[in-house]
Scaffold this active site. Structure first.
Site, PDB file in Angstrom:
ATOM      1  N   ARG A 197      -4.838 -14.441  -7.163  1.00 56.39           N
ATOM      2  CA  ARG A 197      -4.079 -13.194  -7.342  1.00 56.39           C
ATOM      3  C   ARG A 197      -2.775 -13.244  -6.551  1.00 56.39           C
ATOM      4  NH1 ARG A 197      -6.786  -8.554  -5.075  1.00 56.39           N
ATOM      5  NH2 ARG A 197      -4.725  -7.771  -5.556  1.00 56.39           N
ATOM      6  N   ARG A 254      -4.868  -2.780  -7.776  1.00 47.60           N
ATOM      7  CA  ARG A 254      -4.520  -1.433  -7.307  1.00 47.60           C
ATOM      8  C   ARG A 254      -3.035  -1.124  -7.472  1.00 47.60           C
ATOM      9  NH1 ARG A 254      -6.740   1.716  -4.190  1.00 47.60           N
ATOM     10  NH2 ARG A 254      -4.694   2.072  -3.317  1.00 47.60           N
ATOM     11  N   CYS A 314     -12.125  -0.431  -3.355  1.00 51.09           N
ATOM     12  CA  CYS A 314     -11.405  -1.651  -3.052  1.00 51.09           C
ATOM     13  C   CYS A 314     -12.113  -2.292  -1.876  1.00 51.09           C
ATOM     14  CB  CYS A 314      -9.976  -1.296  -2.688  1.00 51.09           C
ATOM     15  SG  CYS A 314      -9.076  -2.632  -1.959  1.00 51.09           S
ATOM     16  N   ARG A 330      -8.492   3.117   0.516  1.00 49.87           N
ATOM     17  CA  ARG A 330      -7.162   3.004  -0.085  1.00 49.87           C
ATOM     18  C   ARG A 330      -6.853   4.098  -1.105  1.00 49.87           C
ATOM     19  NH1 ARG A 330      -5.632  -3.314  -0.821  1.00 49.87           N
ATOM     20  NH2 ARG A 330      -3.548  -2.477  -0.727  1.00 49.87           N
ATOM     21  N   PRO A 331      -6.743   5.321  -0.643  1.00 51.53           N
ATOM     22  CA  PRO A 331      -6.433   6.412  -1.571  1.00 51.53           C
ATOM     23  C   PRO A 331      -4.976   6.370  -2.047  1.00 51.53           C
ATOM     24  CG  PRO A 331      -6.474   7.223   0.678  1.00 51.53           C
ATOM     25  CD  PRO A 331      -6.855   5.769   0.744  1.00 51.53           C
ATOM     26  N   ILE A 332      -4.660   7.180  -3.072  1.00 55.89           N
ATOM     27  CA  ILE A 332      -3.263   7.282  -3.527  1.00 55.89           C
ATOM     28  C   ILE A 332      -2.766   8.718  -3.402  1.00 55.89           C
ATOM     29  CG2 ILE A 332      -3.297   5.279  -5.081  1.00 55.89           C
ATOM     30  CD1 ILE A 332      -3.570   7.401  -7.419  1.00 55.89           C
ATOM     31  N   ASP A 333      -3.404   9.462  -2.467  1.00 57.68           N
ATOM     32  CA  ASP A 333      -3.043  10.876  -2.327  1.00 57.68           C
ATOM     33  C   ASP A 333      -1.558  11.080  -2.030  1.00 57.68           C
ATOM     34  OD1 ASP A 333      -3.948   9.590   0.152  1.00 57.68           O
ATOM     35  OD2 ASP A 333      -3.394  11.476   1.101  1.00 57.68           O
ATOM     36  N   GLN A 334      -0.965  10.169  -1.261  1.00 53.61           N
ATOM     37  CA  GLN A 334       0.452  10.341  -0.902  1.00 53.61           C
ATOM     38  C   GLN A 334       1.366  10.155  -2.115  1.00 53.61           C
ATOM     39  OE1 GLN A 334       1.525  11.475   2.133  1.00 53.61           O
ATOM     40  NE2 GLN A 334      -0.687  11.750   2.290  1.00 53.61           N
ATOM     41  N   ASP A 361      -1.432  -8.223   6.170  1.00 56.72           N
ATOM     42  CA  ASP A 361      -1.704  -9.303   5.212  1.00 56.72           C
ATOM     43  C   ASP A 361      -1.707 -10.686   5.882  1.00 56.72           C
ATOM     44  OD1 ASP A 361      -1.989  -7.487   3.202  1.00 56.72           O
ATOM     45  OD2 ASP A 361      -0.109  -7.948   2.189  1.00 56.72           O
ATOM     46  N   LYS A 412       5.055 -11.727  -4.451  1.00 56.87           N
ATOM     47  CA  LYS A 412       4.207 -10.938  -5.356  1.00 56.87           C
ATOM     48  C   LYS A 412       4.440  -9.436  -5.161  1.00 56.87           C
ATOM     49  CE  LYS A 412      -0.209  -9.952  -4.180  1.00 56.87           C
ATOM     50  NZ  LYS A 412      -0.571  -8.537  -4.313  1.00 56.87           N
ATOM     51  N   ASN A 413       4.420  -9.002  -3.896  1.00 56.62           N
ATOM     52  CA  ASN A 413       4.480  -7.567  -3.641  1.00 56.62           C
ATOM     53  C   ASN A 413       5.852  -6.961  -3.907  1.00 56.62           C
ATOM     54  OD1 ASN A 413       1.821  -7.618  -2.998  1.00 56.62           O
ATOM     55  ND2 ASN A 413       2.085  -7.292  -0.791  1.00 56.62           N
TER      56      ASN A 413
HETATM   57  C1  UD1 Z   1       0.813  -2.764   0.163  1.00 57.22           C
HETATM   58  C2  UD1 Z   1       0.686  -4.231  -0.182  1.00 57.22           C
HETATM   59  C3  UD1 Z   1      -0.509  -4.843   0.542  1.00 57.22           C
HETATM   60  C4  UD1 Z   1      -0.401  -4.585   2.048  1.00 57.22           C
HETATM   61  C5  UD1 Z   1      -0.173  -3.102   2.339  1.00 57.22           C
HETATM   62  C6  UD1 Z   1       0.116  -2.831   3.798  1.00 57.22           C
HETATM   63  C7  UD1 Z   1       1.578  -4.275  -2.426  1.00 57.22           C
HETATM   64  C8  UD1 Z   1       1.331  -4.474  -3.870  1.00 57.22           C
HETATM   65  N1  UD1 Z   1       0.518  -4.327  -1.623  1.00 57.22           N
HETATM   66  O1  UD1 Z   1      -0.379  -2.119  -0.293  1.00 57.22           O
HETATM   67  O2  UD1 Z   1      -0.515  -6.246   0.280  1.00 57.22           O
HETATM   68  O3  UD1 Z   1      -1.586  -4.987   2.678  1.00 57.22           O
HETATM   69  O4  UD1 Z   1       0.956  -2.622   1.575  1.00 57.22           O
HETATM   70  O5  UD1 Z   1       1.206  -3.561   4.234  1.00 57.22           O
HETATM   71  O6  UD1 Z   1       2.700  -4.108  -2.011  1.00 57.22           O
HETATM   72  N2  UD1 Z   1      -2.759   5.334   2.248  1.00 57.22           N
HETATM   73  C9  UD1 Z   1      -3.220   6.622   2.122  1.00 57.22           C
HETATM   74  N3  UD1 Z   1      -2.783   7.358   1.056  1.00 57.22           N
HETATM   75  C10 UD1 Z   1      -1.920   6.865   0.115  1.00 57.22           C
HETATM   76  C11 UD1 Z   1      -1.454   5.547   0.254  1.00 57.22           C
HETATM   77  C12 UD1 Z   1      -1.890   4.809   1.343  1.00 57.22           C
HETATM   78  O7  UD1 Z   1      -3.991   7.095   2.945  1.00 57.22           O
HETATM   79  O8  UD1 Z   1      -1.571   7.595  -0.829  1.00 57.22           O
HETATM   80  C13 UD1 Z   1      -3.199   4.504   3.401  1.00 57.22           C
HETATM   81  C14 UD1 Z   1      -3.974   3.265   2.987  1.00 57.22           C
HETATM   82  O9  UD1 Z   1      -5.344   3.536   2.772  1.00 57.22           O
HETATM   83  C15 UD1 Z   1      -3.735   2.349   4.165  1.00 57.22           C
HETATM   84  C16 UD1 Z   1      -2.300   2.713   4.598  1.00 57.22           C
HETATM   85  O10 UD1 Z   1      -2.054   3.997   4.053  1.00 57.22           O
HETATM   86  O11 UD1 Z   1      -4.616   2.635   5.209  1.00 57.22           O
HETATM   87  C17 UD1 Z   1      -1.235   1.764   4.118  1.00 57.22           C
HETATM   88  O12 UD1 Z   1      -1.402   1.522   2.748  1.00 57.22           O
HETATM   89  P1  UD1 Z   1      -0.197   1.189   1.769  1.00 57.22           P
HETATM   90  O13 UD1 Z   1       1.022   0.860   2.546  1.00 57.22           O
HETATM   91  O14 UD1 Z   1      -0.102   2.250   0.743  1.00 57.22           O
HETATM   92  O15 UD1 Z   1      -0.731  -0.122   1.049  1.00 57.22           O
HETATM   93  P2  UD1 Z   1      -0.433  -0.540  -0.419  1.00 57.22           P
HETATM   94  O16 UD1 Z   1       0.915  -0.031  -0.805  1.00 57.22           O
HETATM   95  O17 UD1 Z   1      -1.600  -0.221  -1.283  1.00 57.22           O
END
Ligand code: UD1
Length: 422
Positions: free
Chosen positions: A401, A95, A119, A124-128, A309, A22-23
């Site tokens: 899902r 997300r 969530c 789970r922000p997307i700031d990065q 996961d 899926k991912n």
């Molecule tokens: C992906 C996987 C999810 C898995 C996770 C960690 C998909 C669709 N989902 O989620 O199943 O559990 O990787 O292996 O591939 N973070 C920030 N800012 C950002 C982005 C992330 O602070 O902009 C933090 C998150 O809150 C978290 C950490 O970084 O604590 C890792 O998150 P991330 O690797 O981004 O997870 P996803 O890509 O959402």
């Protein structure tokens, strides 16, 4: 709402086949936005999240359909111009929808993508994602719950960017964006997950120039245009891992066909430490759960560490161990929601912040439980399989899902599991 009913205690024996990841499928399918034309992606699991990605593409103006006669393949046709928008109604259910942002900005120079919102497993922000896309030259503003993006001059510009934090979808989003940027992009502190590597392989087949995937530094030389996708998605290491844990439960013997050992080393090491026998067999892995598991400590970490996961599923095995184990969750906050439900089944688990102390008990006992997120629901199914009596798992939509017909994959192994359709 559907329920899963499990009568526990039946030994599991036989072979189960893993679906596509899926991912990996989600970002690969989103990459169809990077090129006009007819795309084909094979080994795409038929899951709620994949259907959501299909609806996102359809909203943008693409066609998205399963290939007749080859149901694991998906065909996408991307038109000359798209509607560069991802609406809240779709994004709020998944997300990972945010991975359309990079491709939309790169190919169409504009985007309007809803913020994912809260969530169940933490903020789970997307700031990065946003910081890196801004470094590539996108002008981003937040308005009414949407990220509005515009690329002055229409084309992103290569840059050097260091992620403050390793992020899987962040790395994927930005890598996709950089494929069409002008010049070279160097990304530091990238995620090294197999799904990132698979997406890069798909992009390279489209004509992208990418080096360094699977390491912390990815280098991308932008090209003017890409060809349509033609890609086979890797097997799902989390689905495979879930079946491996099922096999490691006492009395079971399960072969997981399609499991790639190189993607699952940390899990296999921990399963062996519990006393399970894990062997490589042609095309997969076999696991035999002998007596009661031994306790082991587990700490989640980005790949190649122990996958967050898999944390909930591993907790079920350790809940039955002969002694106490410590599980430390370092990737997400609030990722212990399954603990309360496992306690309802008789597990003895104490949580303090990021740490769960799991004191093994000789057996669990069936009860009605509620799934809180995707992997938590898988854990509840595993717990139900090994518990005495009947377990009823509610809110199965979380499970759907990420797992393709889990009940019909487990039934041939001898599991007494069925779905009650509401
Ligand atoms: C992906 C996987 C999810 C898995 C996770 C960690 C998909 C669709 N989902 O989620 O199943 O559990 O990787 O292996 O591939 N973070 C920030 N800012 C950002 C982005 C992330 O602070 O902009 C933090 C998150 O809150 C978290 C950490 O970084 O604590 C890792 O998150 P991330 O690797 O981004 O997870 P996803 O890509 O959402």
């Amino acid at each position: 709402m559907d329920k899963i009913l499990i009568e526990g205690g039946a030994p599991l024996r036989g072979t189960v086949h893993v679906s596509g990841a899926k991912n990996a499928a989600l970002p690969v399918v989103a990459a169809a936005l990077l090129a006009e034309g007819d795309h084909v992606v094979r080994n795409v699991p038929d899951l709620a999240d994949v259907r959501t990605m299909g609806r996102l593409l359809a909203h943008a103006g693409c066609t998205f359909e399963r290939v007749a006669g080859s149901p694991s393949a998906v065909a996408v046709r991307t038109p000359r111009t798209v509607n560069p928008e991802a609406p809240y109604d779709l994004v709020r259910t998944m997300r990972a929808s945010v991975v359309v942002l990079g491709p939309l900005l790169a190919r169409w120079g504009q985007a309007r993508v809803s913020l994912p919102g809260g969530c169940a497993i933490g903020a789970r922000p997307i700031d990065q994602h946003l910081k890196a896309l801004a470094a590539l030259g996108a002008e981003l503003t937040l308005e009414h719950g949407y990220v509005l993006g515009r690329v002055p001059g229409g084309r992103l510009r290569g840059t050097t960017f260091t992620f403050d934090k390793e992020t899987v979808t962040g790395t994927e989003n930005v890598m996709m964006a950089a494929t069409l940027a002008e010049g070279r992009t160097v990304l530091e502190n990238c995620a090294r997950e197999p799904e990132v590597v698979d997406l890069a392989a798909a992009l390279v087949r489209m004509g992208a120039r990418i080096e360094g995937v699977g390491t912390h530094q990815i280098r991308i030389d932008g090209v003017d245009a890409l060809r349509p996708l033609d890609h086979d998605v890797i097997p799902d290491r989390i689905e495979a891992g879930t079946f491996l844990v099922a096999g490691a439960l006492p009395g079971n013997d399960v072969t997981v066909s399609g499991a790639l050992p190189a993607h699952m080393e940390s899990l296999v090491e921990k399963l062996r430490a519990t006393g399970a026998t894990v062997t490589e067999v042609p095309g997969g892995l076999r696991v035999v759960g002998d007596g009661r598991p031994r306790p082991v400590d587990v700490r989640t970490a980005p790949f190649p560490g122990f996958a967050t996961d898999m944390q909930a599923q591993m907790m079920v095995l350790l809940a039955l161990a002969d002694g106490s184990s410590v599980i430390t969750e370092t990737v997400f906050e609030n990722r212990f929601m399954h603990v309360l439900e496992l306690q309802r089944l008789g597990a003895e688990i104490a949580v303090d912040g990021k740490v769960a102390v799991v004191k093994g008990v000789p057996c669990l006992s069936g009860a009605p439980v509620m799934a809180s997120d995707l992997r938590a629901s898988a854990a509840l199914v595993l717990a139900g399989l090994s518990a005495q009596g009947v377990t009823e798992v509610r809110r199965v939509y979380h499970l759907d899902r990420g797992y393709e017909r889990i009940e019909s994959k487990l039934q041939p192994l001898g599991a007494r599991i069925r779905r009650e359709v509401a």
